[in-house]
Scaffold this motif. Structure first.
Motif, mmCIF file in Angstrom:
data_model
loop_
_atom_site.group_PDB
_atom_site.id
_atom_site.type_symbol
_atom_site.label_atom_id
_atom_site.label_comp_id
_atom_site.label_asym_id
_atom_site.label_seq_id
_atom_site.Cartn_x
_atom_site.Cartn_y
_atom_site.Cartn_z
ATOM 1 N N PRO A 145 0.836 -1.207 0.000
ATOM 2 C CA PRO A 145 0.000 0.000 0.000
ATOM 3 C C PRO A 145 0.872 1.259 0.000
ATOM 4 O O PRO A 145 1.917 1.295 0.666
ATOM 5 C CB PRO A 145 -0.811 -0.105 1.288
ATOM 6 C CG PRO A 145 -0.240 -1.219 2.071
ATOM 7 C CD PRO A 145 0.690 -1.988 1.204
ATOM 8 N N HIS A 146 0.448 2.269 -0.746
ATOM 9 C CA HIS A 146 1.181 3.535 -0.779
ATOM 10 C C HIS A 146 1.171 4.181 0.597
ATOM 11 O O HIS A 146 2.163 4.740 1.043
ATOM 12 C CB HIS A 146 0.575 4.471 -1.832
ATOM 13 C CG HIS A 146 1.321 5.744 -1.981
ATOM 14 N ND1 HIS A 146 0.820 6.943 -1.537
ATOM 15 C CD2 HIS A 146 2.541 6.004 -2.518
ATOM 16 C CE1 HIS A 146 1.699 7.890 -1.795
ATOM 17 N NE2 HIS A 146 2.749 7.365 -2.387
ATOM 18 N N ASP A 147 0.044 4.087 1.264
ATOM 19 C CA ASP A 147 -0.093 4.589 2.632
ATOM 20 C C ASP A 147 0.082 3.396 3.567
ATOM 21 O O ASP A 147 -0.776 2.515 3.634
ATOM 22 C CB ASP A 147 -1.469 5.234 2.817
ATOM 23 C CG ASP A 147 -1.716 5.731 4.234
ATOM 24 O OD1 ASP A 147 -0.757 5.737 5.049
ATOM 25 O OD2 ASP A 147 -2.859 6.114 4.527
ATOM 26 N N ALA A 150 -2.787 2.331 5.768
ATOM 27 C CA ALA A 150 -4.082 2.064 5.133
ATOM 28 C C ALA A 150 -4.763 0.861 5.765
ATOM 29 O O ALA A 150 -4.125 -0.119 6.131
ATOM 30 C CB ALA A 150 -3.888 1.820 3.633
ATOM 31 N N THR A 153 -6.710 -3.331 3.398
ATOM 32 C CA THR A 153 -5.969 -3.609 2.160
ATOM 33 C C THR A 153 -6.264 -4.987 1.592
ATOM 34 O O THR A 153 -6.174 -5.177 0.383
ATOM 35 C CB THR A 153 -4.448 -3.471 2.394
ATOM 36 O OG1 THR A 153 -4.060 -4.374 3.440
ATOM 37 C CG2 THR A 153 -4.067 -2.061 2.768
ATOM 38 N N TRP A 156 -8.986 -4.897 -1.161
ATOM 39 C CA TRP A 156 -8.799 -4.155 -2.403
ATOM 40 C C TRP A 156 -8.859 -5.108 -3.590
ATOM 41 O O TRP A 156 -8.258 -6.177 -3.586
ATOM 42 C CB TRP A 156 -7.467 -3.428 -2.412
ATOM 43 C CG TRP A 156 -7.335 -2.309 -1.414
ATOM 44 C CD1 TRP A 156 -8.293 -1.821 -0.583
ATOM 45 C CD2 TRP A 156 -6.157 -1.559 -1.150
ATOM 46 N NE1 TRP A 156 -7.793 -0.808 0.194
ATOM 47 C CE2 TRP A 156 -6.468 -0.626 -0.141
ATOM 48 C CE3 TRP A 156 -4.869 -1.575 -1.637
ATOM 49 C CZ2 TRP A 156 -5.543 0.278 0.354
ATOM 50 C CZ3 TRP A 156 -3.939 -0.680 -1.155
ATOM 51 C CH2 TRP A 156 -4.283 0.248 -0.163
ATOM 52 N N THR A 172 -2.715 2.158 -4.351
ATOM 53 C CA THR A 172 -3.835 2.629 -3.562
ATOM 54 C C THR A 172 -5.102 2.148 -4.275
ATOM 55 O O THR A 172 -5.051 1.889 -5.477
ATOM 56 C CB THR A 172 -3.804 4.172 -3.406
ATOM 57 O OG1 THR A 172 -4.704 4.582 -2.400
ATOM 58 C CG2 THR A 172 -4.087 4.873 -4.704
ATOM 59 N N ASP A 176 -9.960 5.569 -4.584
ATOM 60 C CA ASP A 176 -9.411 6.625 -3.731
ATOM 61 C C ASP A 176 -9.505 7.947 -4.500
ATOM 62 O O ASP A 176 -8.915 8.095 -5.566
ATOM 63 C CB ASP A 176 -7.950 6.318 -3.380
ATOM 64 C CG ASP A 176 -7.367 7.286 -2.367
ATOM 65 O OD1 ASP A 176 -7.876 8.420 -2.243
ATOM 66 O OD2 ASP A 176 -6.385 6.908 -1.708
#
Length: 190
Positions: A145-147, A150, A153, A156, A172, A176
């Motif tokens: 995950p980019h964050d 988060a 996940t 997703w 992400t 988003d």
């Protein structure tokens, strides 16, 4: 003569192991230029010499130990022919791969903005895999995950590649709002 064969085998084998473990930048050719409109002979490349030494040494060492002393001129002949043959084959194969760009992969940056489908859910360890279509090829990339903070996940399904970091896609979810614009721009370019 056995010493020469053994030395060649060790040096050639050592150079092959060195190249396989990433101890090079992938460019061994010393003679890689056009000379009067023709490709220069590849016998001056480190790659060709490496394969020649390895095969010459290996064939020579084995035949010296298994054949009798009267056949040493034949051992030398077979060793040279085998070394030249394998060196030429390696030179031809790598030249073909270079000319056709086989195995060439565009830079990591070319994946940024592409959408993908999660093929292995991003679990609690923060790693998973995504399938990304670029041109006519589909790539499976390791994803995180980019964050890092988060949540959810593992649920997703569709993602967008926001950044690449040493072969790992930082993704992400596609829904988003902060990254929907990147996906829209990318989809219009395809």
């Amino acid at each position: 003569m056995f010493s020469l064969y053994l030395f060649s085998l060790i040096v050639g084998g050592g150079l092959i192991v060195y190249s396989l473990t990433g101890g090079h930048d992938g460019h061994h050719d010393v003679a890689h230029h056009d000379v009067h409109g023709h490709d220069a002979v590849k016998w001056l490349s480190l790659r060709t010499l490496t394969y020649f030494l390895f095969v010459f040494g290996g064939v020579g060492a084995v035949l010296t130990k298994t054949w009798n002393a009267a056949t040493m001129p034949l051992v030398l002949l077979f060793s040279v022919v085998a070394g030249v043959g394998v060196g030429a084959a390696a030179s031809w194969a790598f030249d073909y791969l270079r000319k056709t760009d086989s195995g060439h992969r565009d830079s990591e940056h070319s994946f940024v903005g592409l959408t993908g489908t999660v093929s292995l859910p991003i679990g609690s360890g923060g790693m998973g895999k995504v399938l990304v279509q670029r041109g006519d090829r589909t790539y499976e990339l390791i994803a995180r995950p980019h964050d890092a903070a988060a949540k959810g996940t593992s649920k997703w399904k569709s993602v967008i590649v926001v950044e690449m970091n040493r072969g790992t896609a930082l993704v992400t979810p596609l829904d988003d709002p902060a990254y929907k614009e990147i996906a829209a721009v990318n989809q219009s370019q395809e």
